[in-house]
Design a protein around this motif. Sequence first.
Motif, PDB file in Angstrom:
ATOM      1  N   ALA A 201      -8.154  74.753 -35.715  1.00 19.11           N
ATOM      2  CA  ALA A 201      -7.648  75.173 -37.020  1.00 19.11           C
ATOM      3  C   ALA A 201      -6.357  74.433 -37.347  1.00 19.11           C
ATOM      4  O   ALA A 201      -5.506  74.257 -36.478  1.00 19.11           O
ATOM      5  N   GLY A 202      -6.247  73.975 -38.578  1.00 18.51           N
ATOM      6  CA  GLY A 202      -5.000  73.394 -39.057  1.00 18.51           C
ATOM      7  C   GLY A 202      -4.744  71.951 -38.665  1.00 18.51           C
ATOM      8  O   GLY A 202      -3.630  71.458 -38.833  1.00 18.51           O
TER       9      GLY A 202
ATOM     10  N   ARG B 165      -0.100  78.130 -46.316  1.00 25.99           N
ATOM     11  CA  ARG B 165      -1.259  77.792 -47.141  1.00 25.99           C
ATOM     12  C   ARG B 165      -1.926  78.972 -47.834  1.00 25.99           C
ATOM     13  O   ARG B 165      -3.086  78.932 -48.161  1.00 25.99           O
TER      14      ARG B 165
ATOM     15  N   ARG C 151      -9.945  84.156 -53.320  1.00 24.78           N
ATOM     16  CA  ARG C 151      -9.805  82.706 -53.458  1.00 24.78           C
ATOM     17  C   ARG C 151     -10.864  82.118 -54.387  1.00 24.78           C
ATOM     18  O   ARG C 151     -10.987  80.909 -54.501  1.00 24.78           O
TER      19      ARG C 151
ATOM     20  N   GLN D 188     -11.162  77.879 -36.609  1.00 24.99           N
ATOM     21  CA  GLN D 188     -10.859  78.997 -35.709  1.00 24.99           C
ATOM     22  C   GLN D 188     -12.085  79.387 -34.895  1.00 24.99           C
ATOM     23  O   GLN D 188     -13.209  79.423 -35.392  1.00 24.99           O
TER      24      GLN D 188
ATOM     25  N   PRO E   5       2.085  71.812 -51.243  1.00 22.37           N
ATOM     26  CA  PRO E   5       1.711  72.863 -50.322  1.00 22.37           C
ATOM     27  C   PRO E   5       0.295  72.735 -49.786  1.00 22.37           C
ATOM     28  O   PRO E   5      -0.488  71.916 -50.240  1.00 22.37           O
ATOM     29  N   GLY E   6       0.042  73.571 -48.842  1.00 23.07           N
ATOM     30  CA  GLY E   6      -1.151  73.422 -48.033  1.00 23.07           C
ATOM     31  C   GLY E   6      -2.439  73.872 -48.674  1.00 23.07           C
ATOM     32  O   GLY E   6      -2.484  74.700 -49.558  1.00 23.07           O
ATOM     33  N   GLN E   7      -3.447  73.288 -48.149  1.00 21.27           N
ATOM     34  CA  GLN E   7      -4.829  73.615 -48.465  1.00 21.27           C
ATOM     35  C   GLN E   7      -5.168  74.923 -47.743  1.00 21.27           C
ATOM     36  O   GLN E   7      -4.835  75.067 -46.580  1.00 21.27           O
ATOM     37  N   GLY E   8      -5.790  75.856 -48.428  1.00 18.67           N
ATOM     38  CA  GLY E   8      -6.189  77.107 -47.764  1.00 18.67           C
ATOM     39  C   GLY E   8      -7.134  76.830 -46.611  1.00 18.67           C
ATOM     40  O   GLY E   8      -7.923  75.896 -46.673  1.00 18.67           O
ATOM     41  N   ALA E   9      -7.016  77.619 -45.546  1.00 20.47           N
ATOM     42  CA  ALA E   9      -7.901  77.439 -44.396  1.00 20.47           C
ATOM     43  C   ALA E   9      -9.352  77.586 -44.836  1.00 20.47           C
ATOM     44  O   ALA E   9      -9.668  78.427 -45.677  1.00 20.47           O
ATOM     45  N   THR E  10     -10.221  76.751 -44.284  1.00 22.23           N
ATOM     46  CA  THR E  10     -11.636  76.863 -44.613  1.00 22.23           C
ATOM     47  C   THR E  10     -12.202  78.127 -43.981  1.00 22.23           C
ATOM     48  O   THR E  10     -12.042  78.355 -42.797  1.00 22.23           O
ATOM     49  N   ILE E  11     -12.823  78.939 -44.807  1.00 24.04           N
ATOM     50  CA  ILE E  11     -13.445  80.161 -44.302  1.00 24.04           C
ATOM     51  C   ILE E  11     -14.940  79.895 -44.308  1.00 24.04           C
ATOM     52  O   ILE E  11     -15.551  79.808 -45.357  1.00 24.04           O
ATOM     53  N   GLY E  12     -15.521  79.725 -43.127  1.00 25.19           N
ATOM     54  CA  GLY E  12     -16.951  79.426 -43.060  1.00 25.19           C
ATOM     55  C   GLY E  12     -17.203  77.930 -43.094  1.00 25.19           C
ATOM     56  O   GLY E  12     -16.641  77.181 -42.309  1.00 25.19           O
ATOM     57  N   VAL E  13     -18.026  77.502 -44.040  1.00 29.94           N
ATOM     58  CA  VAL E  13     -18.445  76.106 -44.103  1.00 29.94           C
ATOM     59  C   VAL E  13     -18.312  75.599 -45.542  1.00 29.94           C
ATOM     60  O   VAL E  13     -18.621  76.317 -46.485  1.00 29.94           O
TER      61      VAL E  13
END
Lengths: 210, 281
Positions: free
Chosen positions: A18-19, B90, B211, A75, A43-51
């Motif tokens: 992650a990250g 983020r 989101r 993760q 600022p950052g890209q939101g964490a990928t949730i899933g695919v």
Amino acid sequence: MSMEDYDFLFKIVLIGNAGVGKTCLKESLHNEIPLFFQGLFPPGQGATIGVDFMIKTVEINGEKVKLQIWDTAGQERFRSITQSYYRSANALILTYDITCEESFRCLPEWLREIEQYASNKVITVLVGNKIDLADKREVSQQRAAEFSEAQDMYYLETSAKESDNVEKLFLDLACRLISEARQNTLVNNVSSPLPGEGKSISYLTCCNFN
Amino acid sequence: LEEVPLEVLRQRESKWLDMLNNWDKWMAKKHKKIRLRCQKGIPPSLRGRAWQYLSGSKVKLEQNMGKFDELDLLPGEPKWLDVIERDLHRQFPFHEMFVSRGGHGQQDLFRVLKAYTLYRPEEGYCQAQAPIAAVLLMHMPAEQAFWCLVQICEKYLPGYYSEKLEAIQLDGQILFSLLHKVSPVAYKHLSKQKIDPILYMTEWFMCAFSRTLPWSSVLRVWDMFFCEGVKIIFRVGLVLLKHTLGSSDKLKSCQGQYETMERLRALSPKIMQEAFLVQEV
């Protein structure tokens, strides 16, 4: 867009902790102008949730190559979801963060995942991302090069932020996939589905030589 | 953005104040009315308080006085802290609360997420919890947000964030079978294209659409979600699927797997718009 509008189609899956910047690598390829100059970084890209995924068409020696790039959550607990997506991958981009020792230390664990879940013909590329943060480097180029050599992987360092080496990464990979696909067609003459293929993705086997 | 007329807003505020002041009575006798008022939208000035009442996090906090402060003082497990820290900058990076690195918003986010890993060490931290906690922090202080997060993780979406993510995968299957009833056309198309629900619904459900939808719609959906629970999340998902893939006309421009997924990723603003969405749900 017509589905037949290409000579090759390859599925590439981005994996790694992650990250480390998997989504940004993908975005960086997608955008012609470096993310940095567009003010998208930070600022950052939101964490990928899933695919997640995107398509990028590149031209190599006059041939249209469609890259289907899949981005996965890094993760650990998302692996039960993401594993099934690298099963049918033609190539995997195993990413770590050069400023994060831990993300490098996890690589053997990722290789075990690959061995267990990916096709045995998959091409794996090792990518050390975030070279724009050179002063925070924790993983030396030499260590990574030695590691990739021992594992027989192609290795490259990138900066998704400054679009450094990103295009090269995907173009080199596309070239290798093409030559691999050509060899396979010459040897097999038929494109057979990958062994152990569970979820059939309809045009997975279209990456043969036309 | 829909503007509620000032007079209506004042009326709603006083109705909500009355409800919150006599909460137990209202919950026992007039639950239907509460539901209706949640559907109309909770006045922004009272939203944070109302969410705490609706979720039961207010009671939970009162039953566990001092617990959050206790967890807040503990160092936490490095393996969780590392991932949490990577996620702090983020979440809603354009929101004034979270814009500065190490600012109050990010600090509180860290405290809330860390406290949860100590509260449920067997569950730890899941990356999808960060946007949820961030939305809560926009409406209430850290301690309140923590208990509200606890309620969401344990009562509203149990199992969504735990180790094997089994609950979310199961709900993906349930969503898909519900789609069969709600929109056979969309169902057939997704089946034919072999698009697993996990591909489009994971972020929708795990982040409770925070989101996905425009901000005003997120708030309206959360108002209903806190009152009625996970079925709201299902209904929103079904509305989005139905209005994206639910007619042969809509399917004309997304024949392939890629085109379909692209369409689901970039949903039409029209169907996500507050008034339309709430009415359809």
